[in-house]
Structure formats: structure tokens, C-alpha cells
Design a protein around this motif. Structure first.
Motif, PDB file in Angstrom:
ATOM      1  N   ASN A   1      -6.966  34.772  47.336  1.00  0.00           N
ATOM      2  CA  ASN A   1      -7.849  34.977  46.759  1.00  0.00           C
ATOM      3  C   ASN A   1      -9.348  33.898  46.578  1.00  0.00           C
ATOM      4  OD1 ASN A   1      -8.414  37.335  44.062  1.00  0.00           O
ATOM      5  ND2 ASN A   1     -10.281  36.067  45.887  1.00  0.00           N
ATOM      6  N   ILE A   2      -8.630  32.322  46.310  1.00  0.00           N
ATOM      7  CA  ILE A   2      -8.656  31.141  46.187  1.00  0.00           C
ATOM      8  C   ILE A   2      -9.137  30.868  47.750  1.00  0.00           C
ATOM      9  CG2 ILE A   2      -8.626  29.108  45.624  1.00  0.00           C
ATOM     10  CD1 ILE A   2      -7.436  29.576  42.610  1.00  0.00           C
ATOM     11  N   ALA A   3      -8.912  31.051  48.392  1.00  0.00           N
ATOM     12  CA  ALA A   3      -8.611  30.794  49.737  1.00  0.00           C
ATOM     13  C   ALA A   3     -10.044  31.726  49.961  1.00  0.00           C
ATOM     14  CB  ALA A   3      -8.084  30.223  50.795  1.00  0.00           C
ATOM     15  N   MET A   4     -10.487  32.720  49.682  1.00  0.00           N
ATOM     16  CA  MET A   4     -11.447  33.613  50.567  1.00  0.00           C
ATOM     17  C   MET A   4     -12.834  32.992  49.559  1.00  0.00           C
ATOM     18  SD  MET A   4      -9.698  37.012  50.651  1.00  0.00           S
ATOM     19  CE  MET A   4      -8.807  37.312  49.561  1.00  0.00           C
ATOM     20  N   LEU A   5     -12.519  32.373  48.867  1.00  0.00           N
ATOM     21  CA  LEU A   5     -13.750  32.125  48.085  1.00  0.00           C
ATOM     22  C   LEU A   5     -14.499  30.138  47.834  1.00  0.00           C
ATOM     23  CD1 LEU A   5     -12.932  33.855  43.903  1.00  0.00           C
ATOM     24  CD2 LEU A   5     -14.830  33.892  45.546  1.00  0.00           C
ATOM     25  N   LEU A   6     -13.306  30.096  48.087  1.00  0.00           N
ATOM     26  CA  LEU A   6     -13.601  27.762  48.922  1.00  0.00           C
ATOM     27  C   LEU A   6     -15.363  28.095  49.888  1.00  0.00           C
ATOM     28  CD1 LEU A   6     -10.518  25.856  48.528  1.00  0.00           C
ATOM     29  CD2 LEU A   6     -12.953  25.898  46.913  1.00  0.00           C
ATOM     30  N   ARG A   7     -15.641  27.474  49.701  1.00  0.00           N
ATOM     31  CA  ARG A   7     -16.684  27.148  51.009  1.00  0.00           C
ATOM     32  C   ARG A   7     -16.651  25.998  52.380  1.00  0.00           C
ATOM     33  NH1 ARG A   7     -21.409  30.562  50.529  1.00  0.00           N
ATOM     34  NH2 ARG A   7     -21.394  32.096  48.372  1.00  0.00           N
ATOM     35  N   ASP A   8     -16.321  24.976  51.016  1.00  0.00           N
ATOM     36  CA  ASP A   8     -16.059  23.777  51.781  1.00  0.00           C
ATOM     37  C   ASP A   8     -14.714  22.945  52.314  1.00  0.00           C
ATOM     38  OD1 ASP A   8     -18.877  24.036  52.051  1.00  0.00           O
ATOM     39  OD2 ASP A   8     -18.679  23.006  49.542  1.00  0.00           O
ATOM     40  N   SER A   9     -13.748  24.185  52.661  1.00  0.00           N
ATOM     41  CA  SER A   9     -12.278  23.355  52.968  1.00  0.00           C
ATOM     42  C   SER A   9     -12.149  24.163  54.275  1.00  0.00           C
ATOM     43  CB  SER A   9     -11.368  23.915  51.613  1.00  0.00           C
ATOM     44  OG  SER A   9     -10.144  23.709  52.127  1.00  0.00           O
ATOM     45  N   PRO A  10     -11.258  22.944  54.904  1.00  0.00           N
ATOM     46  CA  PRO A  10     -10.959  23.244  56.680  1.00  0.00           C
ATOM     47  C   PRO A  10     -10.181  24.013  55.846  1.00  0.00           C
ATOM     48  CG  PRO A  10     -11.889  20.769  55.949  1.00  0.00           C
ATOM     49  CD  PRO A  10     -11.970  21.032  54.997  1.00  0.00           C
ATOM     50  N   VAL A  11      -8.899  23.900  54.919  1.00  0.00           N
ATOM     51  CA  VAL A  11      -7.789  24.531  54.902  1.00  0.00           C
ATOM     52  C   VAL A  11      -8.492  25.934  54.766  1.00  0.00           C
ATOM     53  CG1 VAL A  11      -5.644  24.742  53.598  1.00  0.00           C
ATOM     54  CG2 VAL A  11      -6.143  23.442  54.782  1.00  0.00           C
ATOM     55  N   ALA A  12      -9.160  26.308  53.562  1.00  0.00           N
ATOM     56  CA  ALA A  12      -9.192  27.931  53.721  1.00  0.00           C
ATOM     57  C   ALA A  12      -9.803  28.198  54.672  1.00  0.00           C
ATOM     58  CB  ALA A  12     -10.170  27.570  52.471  1.00  0.00           C
ATOM     59  N   ARG A  13     -10.410  28.046  55.550  1.00  0.00           N
ATOM     60  CA  ARG A  13     -11.115  27.927  56.712  1.00  0.00           C
ATOM     61  C   ARG A  13     -10.309  28.595  57.439  1.00  0.00           C
ATOM     62  NH1 ARG A  13     -16.548  27.940  57.439  1.00  0.00           N
ATOM     63  NH2 ARG A  13     -17.709  26.944  55.409  1.00  0.00           N
ATOM     64  N   GLU A  14      -9.009  27.899  57.756  1.00  0.00           N
ATOM     65  CA  GLU A  14      -7.947  27.883  59.182  1.00  0.00           C
ATOM     66  C   GLU A  14      -6.982  29.397  58.510  1.00  0.00           C
ATOM     67  OE1 GLU A  14      -5.637  25.702  60.358  1.00  0.00           O
ATOM     68  OE2 GLU A  14      -6.762  23.482  59.449  1.00  0.00           O
ATOM     69  N   VAL A  15      -7.217  29.479  56.603  1.00  0.00           N
ATOM     70  CA  VAL A  15      -6.896  30.998  56.320  1.00  0.00           C
ATOM     71  C   VAL A  15      -7.898  32.325  56.603  1.00  0.00           C
ATOM     72  CG1 VAL A  15      -6.039  32.367  54.400  1.00  0.00           C
ATOM     73  CG2 VAL A  15      -5.643  29.539  54.472  1.00  0.00           C
ATOM     74  N   TRP A  16      -8.860  32.031  56.474  1.00  0.00           N
ATOM     75  CA  TRP A  16      -9.770  32.912  56.608  1.00  0.00           C
ATOM     76  C   TRP A  16      -9.397  32.954  57.951  1.00  0.00           C
ATOM     77  CZ3 TRP A  16     -15.432  30.423  55.383  1.00  0.00           C
ATOM     78  CH2 TRP A  16     -15.517  30.508  53.943  1.00  0.00           C
ATOM     79  N   ALA A  17      -9.677  32.939  58.852  1.00  0.00           N
ATOM     80  CA  ALA A  17     -10.028  32.823  60.316  1.00  0.00           C
ATOM     81  C   ALA A  17      -8.447  33.677  60.932  1.00  0.00           C
ATOM     82  CB  ALA A  17      -9.489  31.506  61.408  1.00  0.00           C
ATOM     83  N   TYR A  18      -6.859  33.090  59.965  1.00  0.00           N
ATOM     84  CA  TYR A  18      -5.919  34.006  60.145  1.00  0.00           C
ATOM     85  C   TYR A  18      -5.573  35.651  59.882  1.00  0.00           C
ATOM     86  CZ  TYR A  18      -2.636  29.611  62.591  1.00  0.00           C
ATOM     87  OH  TYR A  18      -2.297  29.304  63.208  1.00  0.00           O
ATOM     88  N   LEU A  19      -6.491  35.070  58.899  1.00  0.00           N
ATOM     89  CA  LEU A  19      -6.265  36.066  57.919  1.00  0.00           C
ATOM     90  C   LEU A  19      -7.741  37.657  58.619  1.00  0.00           C
ATOM     91  CD1 LEU A  19      -6.207  37.583  55.176  1.00  0.00           C
ATOM     92  CD2 LEU A  19      -8.428  36.842  54.164  1.00  0.00           C
TER      93      LEU A  19
END
Length: 222
Positions: A112-130
Motif C-alpha cells: 500500500n505504501i509503495a502505491m503512495l510513494l512518489r519519489d522512490s525508484p523501488v516503489a516505481r519498480e513495484v508499480w510496474a510489476y503490479l
């Protein structure tokens, strides 16, 4: 096609896909606490390579949503019980110091936090897989939510059970060690008595050499 921006703007969409926790492992390993179920704020920050204050600020803005996805704050007796049963003082993730409260996150909370983080490259990678998983033909994300919740509940029950089993086995090992020591002491005393009796019999039989050897052995000499 679902856009990345939609994850940031739509809470409904985030709720529908937060059961896809396997996407976290596709990006990098998420270090869990010894209970195998939760992570701390520091571990979440480490996973996304951001400062802890970033995670704390995000939690403050979206506390209700994150609470629904598994965020928990322990304090008082609940905190002491958790630390006593599920934490290891030798582990690097062990909360140090006299804490008044401890914030815990489940894997769903981290996603859930990954989907809310704007400035994390790791979060953006999670977005892509998600987004790839959602647009594929796999199990609908809405069906995964109750399954993940049920699995987390089972893990929460298994953790304390394994810890209790470990304590029982430890106590049993201690009893076995104590019993073996008592047996060793009894054997030593029996050997001492037998050596004395043998020495006395050797004296009565008129064999001073054997008697002397038995006495020396009784005294622990070669």
C-alpha cells in the motif's frame, strides 16, 4: 490500461490490488521481523531506500487507509508481549531502547505504501510489476485480498506456537542434561566405592601391589 498516476490518486484501486504482495519480492527481498509477518518503519524505509521521516509522514497522511491494510501500533502490555514472544534481542531489527510504542506493517501495508510513494525508484519498480499483474489474466486482485488476510492470520497463530514449542524443547533438554549429570555423579561414586572394596580385598588376599594400585586409582592418580 491502468496508468501509474491512478495508483496515486485512486484509493479504491489501491484497495483492490493491495493483495498482490508477491510483487514486492519481484523487485527485492523484504526483510521481516523474526515473527515472519511484520516489519518496522526502519525496515520499510530501507526497502524503499528513503528516509524514515518519509515513511512516517506518509503514514500520518494516510493512517486510516494503511490501518485497513494492516498497520498496527503497539504500546503498553501489547508491546511488551510482542517483544517478549516474537523478537530476538540479537537480531538487528530488534527495537532498541525503552520504546513507548512500536509501529508494525504487514506485507499488504508495505505494498500500500509503495502505491503512495512518489519519489522512490523501488516503489516505481513495484508499480510496474503490479500493473503488469493486474492487466494480466491471473486471479482477480479483489479475490486475493481475503486470501492474503487469512494467510497472515494463520502465520500470526503459528509464530507463537513455534516459540512455545521451542521453549518446551529447551526445558526438556535442560532436564536431560541434569539427569545425565546425576548419572555421571552416581557412576563416579560407585567407581570410587568399588575401587576401595577391591583394594581391601587385595590386602586381605596378600597382594600389596594390586592394593596400592587400586588406592592410587581411587585417589585419581595413574
Amino acid at each position: 490500461m491502468i496508468k501509474e498516476q491512478a495508483l496515486l490518486e485512486s484509493r479504491t484501486l489501491r484497495e483492490n490490488v493491495r493483495g498482490r504482495t508477491e510483487t514486492l519480492d519481484k523487485v527485492k527481498a523484504l526483510t521481516l521481523l523474526p515473527d515472519g509477518l511484520h516489519v518496522t518503519t526502519a525496515l520499510v524505509a530501507t526497502y524503499f531506500v528513503v528516509h524514515r521521516s518519509t515513511i512516517k509522514n506518509l503514514v500520518a497522511r494516510h493512517r486510516q487507509e494503511l490501518t485497513e491494510s494492516g498497520l498496527t501500533v503497539l504500546q503498553g502490555a501489547d508491546l511488551q508481549k510482542f517483544v517478549g514472544l516474537k523478537m530476538s534481542p540479537t537480531d538487528e531489527s530488534y527495537p532498541q531502547g525503552n520504546r513507548r510504542h512500536l509501529t508494525l506493517y504487514t506485507r499488504r501495508t508495505v505494498l500500500n505504501i509503495a502505491m503512495l510513494l512518489r519519489d522512490s525508484p523501488v516503489a516505481r519498480e513495484v508499480w510496474a510489476y503490479l500493473l503488469d499483474a493486474v492487466e494480466g489474466n491471473g486471479t482477480p486482485a479483489s479475490d486475493l485480498e481475503p486470501r492474503v488476510a487469512a494467510l497472515e492470520g494463520l502465520m500470526a497463530d503459528i509464530g507463537p506456537a513455534l516459540r512455545d514449542l521451542g521453549m518446551v524443547l529447551h526445558r526438556r533438554d535442560q532436564r536431560v542434561v541434569h539427569s545425565l549429570r546425576r548419572v555421571d555423579n552416581r557412576l563416579e561414586k560407585t567407581e570410587w566405592i568399588v575401587a576401595g572394596m577391591s583394594a581391601r580385598l587385595a590386602e586381605l588376599a596378600g597382594d600389596p601391589v594390586i592394593a596400592n594400585r587400586l588406592r592410587r586409582r581411587r585417589r585419581g592418580r595413574p
